[in-house]
Design a protein around this motif. Structure first.
Motif, PDB file in Angstrom:
ATOM      1  N   ASP A 141      -8.520  19.289 -13.258  1.00  0.00           N
ATOM      2  CA  ASP A 141      -7.259  18.922 -13.745  1.00  0.00           C
ATOM      3  C   ASP A 141      -6.171  18.563 -12.781  1.00  0.00           C
ATOM      4  N   GLN A 144       0.152  19.822 -11.872  1.00  0.00           N
ATOM      5  CA  GLN A 144       0.867  19.922 -13.027  1.00  0.00           C
ATOM      6  C   GLN A 144       2.310  20.299 -12.337  1.00  0.00           C
ATOM      7  N   GLU A 147       2.876  24.431 -14.718  1.00  0.00           N
ATOM      8  CA  GLU A 147       1.498  24.854 -15.233  1.00  0.00           C
ATOM      9  C   GLU A 147       1.612  25.713 -16.186  1.00  0.00           C
ATOM     10  N   LYS A 174      -9.599  24.156 -13.867  1.00  0.00           N
ATOM     11  CA  LYS A 174      -8.183  24.178 -14.528  1.00  0.00           C
ATOM     12  C   LYS A 174      -7.727  25.569 -14.632  1.00  0.00           C
TER      13      LYS A 174
END
Length: 385
Positions: A141, A144, A147, A174
């Motif tokens: 992933d 972010q 998250e 991820k």
């Protein structure tokens, strides 16, 4: 002997004798210096090649279980100590086939739903190296801004669909809570994860997010993020605990925003999985580990973890011990936090009182890993289906 000759001997022999002594003394000193320097150099090499307390991702776990260093490029497997012998007697005959959930997989897709601060960054890098050696696809992933480990129903469906569409053999990595793909009519992936002493993990996270390189990297990735408050950055864990600050109050049932609840990652996406140190989350987490996870490794039992992964998930982890020990200099510095000071055991004990079910789950995972290792009966080297 002529007077002139005796005078000559008195004049030069003592002088030459003292020079000989001085020369011998200087030679001895020089030899000791070279020898000491050589020993110091060898010691430095040993310290660099052996995993530090923070070498495996954070590697701030202080267990001596990782003393098995490498010598001449060969790894040492974990020894069979007295506790292992007692476990063998207690458990009796263990069948690795029954303990291996990999056999249930209908598709060669590995899902590492990694828990933060348990050695997951290095496990990720290890898998990246193994993907080349073992010829499988590697997916992770993206970073972010925020998250999100708990998903909405539609987000969970989308995640399950994406992972299921990867061409096998594939691995996907991820930060996210466990998801049961079967409720969307999709096959389950091969789940793996790592755990760590829950109290050590939250301490590691506390200082990780305060490390200068952490928020500098975050700021570079997301320029609009505000810089943290300097007072918050300077606050140490002991002060935070003793003062009863909110981020260091681990209250049963609380929803935490710092990933402090270990069981949540294994319990799943249901609402009752969110709630620190609850009985419901712990029981569901245990159930999911037993039914759906091929291996849950333990940071404090690194060699044992890699051994079990090699045998129970060989398609992806074949050669993991060799790769780790022969390339330890690559992995040992990942996410190493030099800004994490030692925390007094007294403070840890204060925190530990609120982690009863989190610790019970951790012990459950340790016991399961030991059972899987014992079942291998490595002296006889059985073939794992």
């Amino acid at each position: 002997m002529a007077p002139s000759l005796r005078a000559l001997i008195r004049q030069y022999v003592p002088k030459r004798g003292s020079e000989v002594v001085a020369l011998v003394s200087l030679s001895t000193t020089f030899f000791l210096f070279i020898h000491t320097r050589d020993l110091a150099s060898r010691l430095a090499e040993v310290q660099q090649t052996a995993p530090s307390a923070e070498g495996y991702e954070e590697f701030q776990a202080n267990e001596p279980a990782q003393q098995s260093g490498r010598h001449s490029g060969r790894q040492r497997l974990p020894g069979r100590d007295l506790s292992t012998a007692r476990e063998e007697e207690y458990y009796g005959k263990l069948d690795p086939w029954e303990l291996n959930n990999t056999r249930k997989a209908v598709k060669e897709t590995l899902f590492f739903n990694r828990v933060p601060k348990v050695g997951s960054q290095t496990t990720m890098e290890l898998l990246k190296s193994l993907s080349i050696k073992n010829n499988f696809h590697y997916h992770k992933d993206r970073t972010q801004k925020v998250e999100t480990i708990k998903l909405t129903h539609s987000e969970e469906r989308r995640l399950s669909t994406v992972v299921s569409k990867f061409e096998p053999p594939s691995v996907y990595i991820k930060h996210v809570c466990f998801s049961n793909f079967t409720k969307f009519g999709l096959p389950m992936p091969i789940y793996v994860n790592m755990v760590r002493d829950p109290v050590e993990r939250v301490i590691s996270w506390y200082y990780y997010v305060r490390a200068p390189w952490y928020f500098v990297e975050r700021k570079r990735a997301f320029p609009d993020l505000p810089l943290p408050n300097p007072n918050w950055l300077r606050k140490d864990f002991e002060t935070c605990v003793r003062r009863g600050d909110k981020e260091c109050r681990y209250t049963e049932g609380d929803e935490r925003d710092d990933f402090g609840q270990l069981t949540e990652f294994f319990c799943g996406q249901e609402d009752d999985c969110t709630g620190f140190n609850t009985e419901v989350a712990m029981k569901k987490a245990k159930e999911n580990v037993e039914r759906h996870y091929a291996v849950v490794g333990v940071l404090e039992e690194l060699n044992k973890t890699l051994t079990v992964l090699e045998h129970y998930v060989p398609r992806f982890f074949k050669g993991a011990l060799d790769v780790y020990w022969n390339e330890v200099h690559i992995f040992s510095k990942i996410n190493r936090n030099i800004y994490k000071p030692p925390v007094a055991e007294e403070v840890k004990d204060i925190v530990r009182k609120n982690f009863t079910r989190e610790l019970e789950f951790f012990d459950f995972c340790k016991q399961r890993l030991h059972k899987q290792y014992l079942a291998l009966n490595l002296d006889k080297k059985p073939r794992i289906p």
